[in-house]
Write a protein that holds these residues in place. Structure first.
Motif, PDB file in Angstrom:
ATOM      1  N   MET A   1      36.308  25.083  59.350  1.00  0.00           N
ATOM      2  CA  MET A   1      36.141  26.022  58.258  1.00  0.00           C
ATOM      3  C   MET A   1      34.680  26.456  58.131  1.00  0.00           C
ATOM      4  O   MET A   1      34.398  27.622  57.942  1.00  0.00           O
ATOM      5  N   ALA A   2      33.746  25.502  58.210  1.00  0.00           N
ATOM      6  CA  ALA A   2      32.325  25.825  58.095  1.00  0.00           C
ATOM      7  C   ALA A   2      31.879  26.694  59.262  1.00  0.00           C
ATOM      8  O   ALA A   2      31.031  27.568  59.104  1.00  0.00           O
ATOM      9  N   LEU A   3      32.467  26.475  60.429  1.00  0.00           N
ATOM     10  CA  LEU A   3      32.119  27.273  61.601  1.00  0.00           C
ATOM     11  C   LEU A   3      32.520  28.734  61.399  1.00  0.00           C
ATOM     12  O   LEU A   3      31.760  29.643  61.720  1.00  0.00           O
ATOM     13  N   SER A   4      33.693  28.966  60.843  1.00  0.00           N
ATOM     14  CA  SER A   4      34.140  30.338  60.630  1.00  0.00           C
ATOM     15  C   SER A   4      33.291  31.045  59.567  1.00  0.00           C
ATOM     16  O   SER A   4      33.070  32.246  59.645  1.00  0.00           O
ATOM     17  N   LEU A   5      32.793  30.305  58.571  1.00  0.00           N
ATOM     18  CA  LEU A   5      31.914  30.911  57.574  1.00  0.00           C
ATOM     19  C   LEU A   5      30.577  31.306  58.183  1.00  0.00           C
ATOM     20  O   LEU A   5      30.006  32.343  57.840  1.00  0.00           O
ATOM     21  N   ASN A   6      30.067  30.495  59.104  1.00  0.00           N
ATOM     22  CA  ASN A   6      28.822  30.845  59.791  1.00  0.00           C
ATOM     23  C   ASN A   6      29.017  32.087  60.651  1.00  0.00           C
ATOM     24  O   ASN A   6      28.143  32.955  60.717  1.00  0.00           O
ATOM     25  N   LEU A   7      30.156  32.178  61.318  1.00  0.00           N
ATOM     26  CA  LEU A   7      30.439  33.365  62.126  1.00  0.00           C
ATOM     27  C   LEU A   7      30.570  34.605  61.247  1.00  0.00           C
ATOM     28  O   LEU A   7      30.150  35.695  61.632  1.00  0.00           O
ATOM     29  N   LEU A   8      31.143  34.418  60.081  1.00  0.00           N
ATOM     30  CA  LEU A   8      31.284  35.534  59.154  1.00  0.00           C
ATOM     31  C   LEU A   8      29.916  36.067  58.736  1.00  0.00           C
ATOM     32  O   LEU A   8      29.693  37.280  58.698  1.00  0.00           O
ATOM     33  N   ASP A   9      28.986  35.172  58.437  1.00  0.00           N
ATOM     34  CA  ASP A   9      27.629  35.599  58.075  1.00  0.00           C
ATOM     35  C   ASP A   9      26.948  36.313  59.232  1.00  0.00           C
ATOM     36  O   ASP A   9      26.226  37.294  59.033  1.00  0.00           O
ATOM     37  N   GLU A  10      27.173  35.840  60.455  1.00  0.00           N
ATOM     38  CA  GLU A  10      26.574  36.489  61.621  1.00  0.00           C
ATOM     39  C   GLU A  10      27.139  37.885  61.830  1.00  0.00           C
ATOM     40  O   GLU A  10      26.435  38.789  62.265  1.00  0.00           O
ATOM     41  N   LYS A  11      28.401  38.083  61.546  1.00  0.00           N
ATOM     42  CA  LYS A  11      29.018  39.403  61.683  1.00  0.00           C
ATOM     43  C   LYS A  11      28.588  40.333  60.540  1.00  0.00           C
ATOM     44  O   LYS A  11      28.481  41.536  60.718  1.00  0.00           O
ATOM     45  N   ARG A  12      28.372  39.764  59.373  1.00  0.00           N
ATOM     46  CA  ARG A  12      28.037  40.562  58.201  1.00  0.00           C
ATOM     47  C   ARG A  12      26.619  41.129  58.272  1.00  0.00           C
ATOM     48  O   ARG A  12      26.360  42.232  57.809  1.00  0.00           O
ATOM     49  N   GLU A  13      25.698  40.400  58.851  1.00  0.00           N
ATOM     50  CA  GLU A  13      24.292  40.818  58.870  1.00  0.00           C
ATOM     51  C   GLU A  13      24.074  42.157  59.581  1.00  0.00           C
ATOM     52  O   GLU A  13      23.426  43.044  59.016  1.00  0.00           O
ATOM     53  N   PRO A  14      24.592  42.375  60.799  1.00  0.00           N
ATOM     54  CA  PRO A  14      24.385  43.690  61.431  1.00  0.00           C
ATOM     55  C   PRO A  14      25.029  44.834  60.642  1.00  0.00           C
ATOM     56  O   PRO A  14      24.487  45.936  60.576  1.00  0.00           O
ATOM     57  N   THR A  15      26.155  44.552  60.015  1.00  0.00           N
ATOM     58  CA  THR A  15      26.817  45.581  59.218  1.00  0.00           C
ATOM     59  C   THR A  15      25.975  45.946  58.008  1.00  0.00           C
ATOM     60  O   THR A  15      25.839  47.123  57.659  1.00  0.00           O
ATOM     61  N   THR A  16      25.379  44.959  57.377  1.00  0.00           N
ATOM     62  CA  THR A  16      24.511  45.210  56.228  1.00  0.00           C
ATOM     63  C   THR A  16      23.296  46.027  56.642  1.00  0.00           C
ATOM     64  O   THR A  16      22.902  46.972  55.946  1.00  0.00           O
ATOM     65  N   LEU A  17      22.711  45.695  57.781  1.00  0.00           N
ATOM     66  CA  LEU A  17      21.556  46.455  58.269  1.00  0.00           C
ATOM     67  C   LEU A  17      21.940  47.899  58.604  1.00  0.00           C
ATOM     68  O   LEU A  17      21.195  48.834  58.314  1.00  0.00           O
ATOM     69  N   ARG A  18      23.098  48.084  59.216  1.00  0.00           N
ATOM     70  CA  ARG A  18      23.563  49.429  59.556  1.00  0.00           C
ATOM     71  C   ARG A  18      23.813  50.244  58.284  1.00  0.00           C
ATOM     72  O   ARG A  18      23.468  51.427  58.208  1.00  0.00           O
ATOM     73  N   ASN A  19      24.398  49.609  57.280  1.00  0.00           N
ATOM     74  CA  ASN A  19      24.661  50.277  56.011  1.00  0.00           C
ATOM     75  C   ASN A  19      23.353  50.679  55.330  1.00  0.00           C
ATOM     76  O   ASN A  19      23.219  51.794  54.813  1.00  0.00           O
ATOM     77  N   TRP A  20      22.369  49.795  55.329  1.00  0.00           N
ATOM     78  CA  TRP A  20      21.063  50.094  54.740  1.00  0.00           C
ATOM     79  C   TRP A  20      20.403  51.261  55.469  1.00  0.00           C
ATOM     80  O   TRP A  20      19.845  52.164  54.842  1.00  0.00           O
ATOM     81  N   SER A  21      20.483  51.258  56.806  1.00  0.00           N
ATOM     82  CA  SER A  21      19.897  52.332  57.602  1.00  0.00           C
ATOM     83  C   SER A  21      20.582  53.668  57.303  1.00  0.00           C
ATOM     84  O   SER A  21      19.925  54.708  57.195  1.00  0.00           O
ATOM     85  N   TYR A  22      21.893  53.635  57.164  1.00  0.00           N
ATOM     86  CA  TYR A  22      22.651  54.843  56.843  1.00  0.00           C
ATOM     87  C   TYR A  22      22.197  55.416  55.499  1.00  0.00           C
ATOM     88  O   TYR A  22      21.961  56.613  55.368  1.00  0.00           O
TER      89      TYR A  22
END
Length: 77
Positions: free
Chosen positions: A1-22
């Motif tokens: 479970m903790a592993l999947s939460l870490n992966l979720l944070d790793e996937k979320r970060e590029p999306t957040t940066l892309r959204n900010w850039s947009y």
């Protein structure tokens, strides 16, 4: 479970940066299109009326502008 939460944070970060850039790009393009208007003191100006068009049944016949008003003081220039 903790592993999947870490992966979720790793996937979320590029999306957040892309959204900010947009949002930065949209703000920059909006700023390019905005025309600032300054009126010297003593000029006569018209004011656009938005309230008249909401509740009236004959919206086509309602004037879009009111005035003329005289500029008394120039602010923020």
């Amino acid at each position: 479970m903790a592993l999947s939460l870490n992966l979720l944070d790793e996937k979320r970060e590029p999306t957040t940066l892309r959204n900010w850039s947009y949002h930065q790009d949209i703000a920059k393009s909006y700023t390019k299109r905005v025309r600032t208007r300054t009126f010297p003191q003593g000029d006569r100006v018209l004011r656009r009326v938005f309230e008249n068009k909401k509740n009236k049944p004959a919206r086509k016949l309602v004037p879009e502008w009111e005035g003329p008003y005289k500029v008394i003081e120039v602010r923020g220039a």
